[in-house]
Design an enzyme around this catalytic site. Sequence first.
Site, PDB file in Angstrom:
ATOM      1  N   GLY A  10      42.172  -6.278  44.547  1.00  0.00           N
ATOM      2  CA  GLY A  10      42.241  -5.626  43.239  1.00  0.00           C
ATOM      3  C   GLY A  10      42.335  -6.638  42.122  1.00  0.00           C
ATOM      4  O   GLY A  10      41.845  -7.762  42.252  1.00  0.00           O
ATOM      5  N   SER A  11      43.023  -6.227  41.059  1.00  0.00           N
ATOM      6  CA  SER A  11      43.065  -7.049  39.848  1.00  0.00           C
ATOM      7  C   SER A  11      44.030  -8.223  39.989  1.00  0.00           C
ATOM      8  O   SER A  11      44.925  -8.214  40.837  1.00  0.00           O
ATOM      9  CB  SER A  11      43.520  -6.174  38.678  1.00  0.00           C
ATOM     10  OG  SER A  11      44.823  -5.687  38.960  1.00  0.00           O
ATOM     11  N   GLU A  13      43.220 -10.719  47.229  1.00  0.00           N
ATOM     12  CA  GLU A  13      41.872 -11.058  46.753  1.00  0.00           C
ATOM     13  C   GLU A  13      41.740 -10.438  45.386  1.00  0.00           C
ATOM     14  O   GLU A  13      41.803  -9.216  45.253  1.00  0.00           O
ATOM     15  CB  GLU A  13      40.819 -10.473  47.702  1.00  0.00           C
ATOM     16  CG  GLU A  13      40.849 -11.057  49.089  1.00  0.00           C
ATOM     17  CD  GLU A  13      40.573 -12.535  49.103  1.00  0.00           C
ATOM     18  OE1 GLU A  13      39.789 -13.000  48.252  1.00  0.00           O
ATOM     19  OE2 GLU A  13      41.162 -13.231  49.947  1.00  0.00           O
ATOM     20  N   GLY A  62      47.658  -6.973  39.394  1.00  0.00           N
ATOM     21  CA  GLY A  62      48.225  -6.278  40.561  1.00  0.00           C
ATOM     22  C   GLY A  62      48.583  -7.260  41.663  1.00  0.00           C
ATOM     23  O   GLY A  62      49.707  -7.267  42.183  1.00  0.00           O
ATOM     24  N   GLY A  63      47.643  -8.132  42.006  1.00  0.00           N
ATOM     25  CA  GLY A  63      47.861  -9.085  43.098  1.00  0.00           C
ATOM     26  C   GLY A  63      49.019 -10.022  42.806  1.00  0.00           C
ATOM     27  O   GLY A  63      49.849 -10.296  43.670  1.00  0.00           O
ATOM     28  N   CYS A  68      33.619  -7.609  42.434  1.00  0.00           N
ATOM     29  CA  CYS A  68      34.414  -8.825  42.205  1.00  0.00           C
ATOM     30  C   CYS A  68      33.518 -10.054  42.205  1.00  0.00           C
ATOM     31  O   CYS A  68      33.936 -11.120  41.789  1.00  0.00           O
ATOM     32  CB  CYS A  68      35.491  -8.946  43.270  1.00  0.00           C
ATOM     33  SG  CYS A  68      34.814  -8.859  44.928  1.00  0.00           S
TER      34      CYS A  68
HETATM   35  P1  NAP Z   1      43.988  -2.663  40.746  1.00  0.00           P
HETATM   36  O1  NAP Z   1      44.198  -1.841  39.531  1.00  0.00           O
HETATM   37  O2  NAP Z   1      44.676  -3.973  40.807  1.00  0.00           O
HETATM   38  O3  NAP Z   1      44.402  -1.727  41.986  1.00  0.00           O
HETATM   39  C1  NAP Z   1      44.471  -2.155  43.341  1.00  0.00           C
HETATM   40  C2  NAP Z   1      45.708  -1.550  44.009  1.00  0.00           C
HETATM   41  O4  NAP Z   1      46.871  -2.272  43.625  1.00  0.00           O
HETATM   42  C3  NAP Z   1      45.997  -0.114  43.644  1.00  0.00           C
HETATM   43  O5  NAP Z   1      46.539   0.564  44.758  1.00  0.00           O
HETATM   44  C4  NAP Z   1      46.996  -0.263  42.534  1.00  0.00           C
HETATM   45  O6  NAP Z   1      47.793   0.862  42.344  1.00  0.00           O
HETATM   46  C5  NAP Z   1      47.823  -1.426  43.022  1.00  0.00           C
HETATM   47  N1  NAP Z   1      48.455  -2.114  41.900  1.00  0.00           N
HETATM   48  C6  NAP Z   1      47.840  -2.622  40.801  1.00  0.00           C
HETATM   49  N2  NAP Z   1      48.735  -3.209  39.988  1.00  0.00           N
HETATM   50  C7  NAP Z   1      49.927  -3.084  40.593  1.00  0.00           C
HETATM   51  C8  NAP Z   1      51.232  -3.497  40.262  1.00  0.00           C
HETATM   52  N3  NAP Z   1      51.495  -4.187  39.146  1.00  0.00           N
HETATM   53  N4  NAP Z   1      52.218  -3.159  41.093  1.00  0.00           N
HETATM   54  C9  NAP Z   1      51.964  -2.471  42.229  1.00  0.00           C
HETATM   55  N5  NAP Z   1      50.766  -2.062  42.614  1.00  0.00           N
HETATM   56  C10 NAP Z   1      49.753  -2.364  41.816  1.00  0.00           C
HETATM   57  O7  NAP Z   1      42.438  -2.970  40.991  1.00  0.00           O
HETATM   58  P2  NAP Z   1      41.233  -1.933  40.859  1.00  0.00           P
HETATM   59  O8  NAP Z   1      41.125  -1.515  39.444  1.00  0.00           O
HETATM   60  O9  NAP Z   1      41.336  -0.911  41.907  1.00  0.00           O
HETATM   61  O10 NAP Z   1      39.946  -2.843  41.221  1.00  0.00           O
HETATM   62  C11 NAP Z   1      39.271  -3.633  40.278  1.00  0.00           C
HETATM   63  C12 NAP Z   1      39.672  -5.097  40.389  1.00  0.00           C
HETATM   64  O11 NAP Z   1      39.640  -5.492  41.757  1.00  0.00           O
HETATM   65  C13 NAP Z   1      38.749  -6.061  39.676  1.00  0.00           C
HETATM   66  O12 NAP Z   1      39.522  -7.038  39.035  1.00  0.00           O
HETATM   67  C14 NAP Z   1      37.933  -6.681  40.804  1.00  0.00           C
HETATM   68  O13 NAP Z   1      37.413  -7.963  40.529  1.00  0.00           O
HETATM   69  C15 NAP Z   1      38.946  -6.707  41.891  1.00  0.00           C
HETATM   70  N6  NAP Z   1      38.324  -6.749  43.211  1.00  0.00           N
HETATM   71  C16 NAP Z   1      38.455  -7.874  43.950  1.00  0.00           C
HETATM   72  C17 NAP Z   1      37.846  -7.954  45.179  1.00  0.00           C
HETATM   73  C18 NAP Z   1      37.949  -9.200  45.996  1.00  0.00           C
HETATM   74  O14 NAP Z   1      37.533  -9.172  47.149  1.00  0.00           O
HETATM   75  N7  NAP Z   1      38.466 -10.287  45.482  1.00  0.00           N
HETATM   76  C19 NAP Z   1      37.116  -6.862  45.682  1.00  0.00           C
HETATM   77  C20 NAP Z   1      37.026  -5.719  44.906  1.00  0.00           C
HETATM   78  C21 NAP Z   1      37.644  -5.678  43.667  1.00  0.00           C
HETATM   79  P3  NAP Z   1      47.589   1.733  40.978  1.00  0.00           P
HETATM   80  O15 NAP Z   1      46.217   2.258  41.044  1.00  0.00           O
HETATM   81  O16 NAP Z   1      48.659   2.720  41.087  1.00  0.00           O
HETATM   82  O17 NAP Z   1      47.690   0.816  39.831  1.00  0.00           O
END
Ligand code: NAP
Length: 502
Positions: free
Chosen positions: A215-216, A239, A219-220, A276
């Site tokens: 994810g972001s 990631e 978050g990570g 990503c």
């Molecule tokens: P996200 O908002 O970070 O969500 C991912 C997960 O983490 C969700 O279950 C989210 O829950 C949880 N989360 C996020 N912030 C958190 C926090 N502060 N505390 C606890 N849990 C938290 O990411 P997304 O919007 O789904 O995906 C988009 C991002 O993912 C982009 O930045 C993209 O580049 C990245 N990504 C990376 C890869 C890779 O392989 N590196 C692959 C795909 C996507 P909530 O929804 O409740 O916030």
Amino acid sequence: MAFTQKVISMYKDATVAEINEVMEKAWKAFHLYRKLSIRQRAALMRAIATGLDQSPDALIQTAMQETNLPEARLRNEKARTVFQLNSYADACERGEWLEARIDTANPDRNPPKPDIRKMLVPLGPVVVFGASNFPFAYSTAGGDTACALAAGCPVIVKAHPAHPDTSEIVAGIIHEAVKQQQLPEAIFAHVHGASFEVGKALVTHPYTKAVGFTGSYLGGKALFDWANQRKEPIPVFAEMGSINPVWLLPGKLQQSATDIAKMYAGSITLGVGQFCTNPGLIIGVEGEPLQQFITALGNEIRQIAPGTMLHPGIAKAYEEKKSTALGQQEVSTVAKSATAPAANQGVPVIASATGKAFLNNPVLHQEVFGPYSLVIRCADAAEMLQVAEKIEGQLTATLMATEQDMLDNDDLVEAVKNICGRFILNSVPTGVEVCLAMQHGGPFPASTDGRFTSVGADGIKRFARPVSFQGWPDSLLPAELKNGNPLGIWRTVNNEVTKNTL
Ligand code: NAP
């Protein structure tokens, strides 16, 4: 986020008491599951793959409704997830990931050398957080779940609130496979949570021994910090986002500026830019060929219509991050889609700035998750190198270059290698092949541990740790390390890789 209401009404956030219960059961299940042979673990993974493969169309329909992703893309992603489970199951059984090492005793040496044998053993219950943009491949039965199960770890998935129904259906398939294989139910658990407190409670629970996250950055990094503040810190394999820089070298640009622009317009806007590996930064040296590239890229982008993004939260974040980037001094808009967007649609945009502006402004280094890319015009080759030296860790980096370009710019080639996990030549970064040679993960902040990959069966190693067995009789050794090699795996015996018995 916009889905909070739905999650609250349909799936209540797991309470602390429920999380305790889930983790206690997972811990008990770990004691049984870790003893299963790699063949039994592989059988479970194949059963999940079969269940997913044979799932009714309702799964695809549900995912379409929840993510706005088109049917063909979701069918492909489901097929990729099935392949992932099967290929990691094969790798689990082949056993290279176990890194079995055997150094036999030498009693005649002074002092005598003991018999020492090493292999990887599972860490314990793994909590998995998936991303919204891959509801199958990086989600409930995705790569992290497959790797943790292969390693011998129970898995607890926190459903992504942007696709809770999809996650629930896939969780049902996994529960069914666990039952069919007559394994303890608690090898897999699935909890919901729209609040960060659920994630925090899972990461900080004493029975959680590792975390897989996609994810972001925000978050990570939050999960990584919680894990490190624990009394017993645990590894978090996060990631995160990446801007996947692309360098246009002069010989290649001179040869094919327009073709590169066409290829990149497709990559930047693929899946409304929600990958990503989206190329968010393109770097070249100021001059006629670069101008030709920028003009051609702008022409392409104007013709590409906006697309509906995964959910309103992502669309809003795209608008905000794009406005912030475009609002920076010395950043100009080159082109945007000529089609007006409907609600929650992401508009393709290309911007440009000088190398100096990029070097002086960290805001321009940040991911704008969506169909956006920034072209950096460097004064000369030395400034291109400076850009490479200043950029943070990346999942991928690409050179568009002739062989002569590579020979003439070996400092740049070295600098780029230093910041990325996957180094691409003359192609686009979007599209991540699932294979053993894949590296998906890069130096921080692309991931929290650039030594590991989240795609390809080497990802299994994230959820295991080495143990050496010294002086154990053959009868008591794990099957993986016995003289007879009953599992037929590759092992390094006295410094030679072999499947032979001792
Ligand atoms: P996200 O908002 O970070 O969500 C991912 C997960 O983490 C969700 O279950 C989210 O829950 C949880 N989360 C996020 N912030 C958190 C926090 N502060 N505390 C606890 N849990 C938290 O990411 P997304 O919007 O789904 O995906 C988009 C991002 O993912 C982009 O930045 C993209 O580049 C990245 N990504 C990376 C890869 C890779 O392989 N590196 C692959 C795909 C996507 P909530 O929804 O409740 O916030």
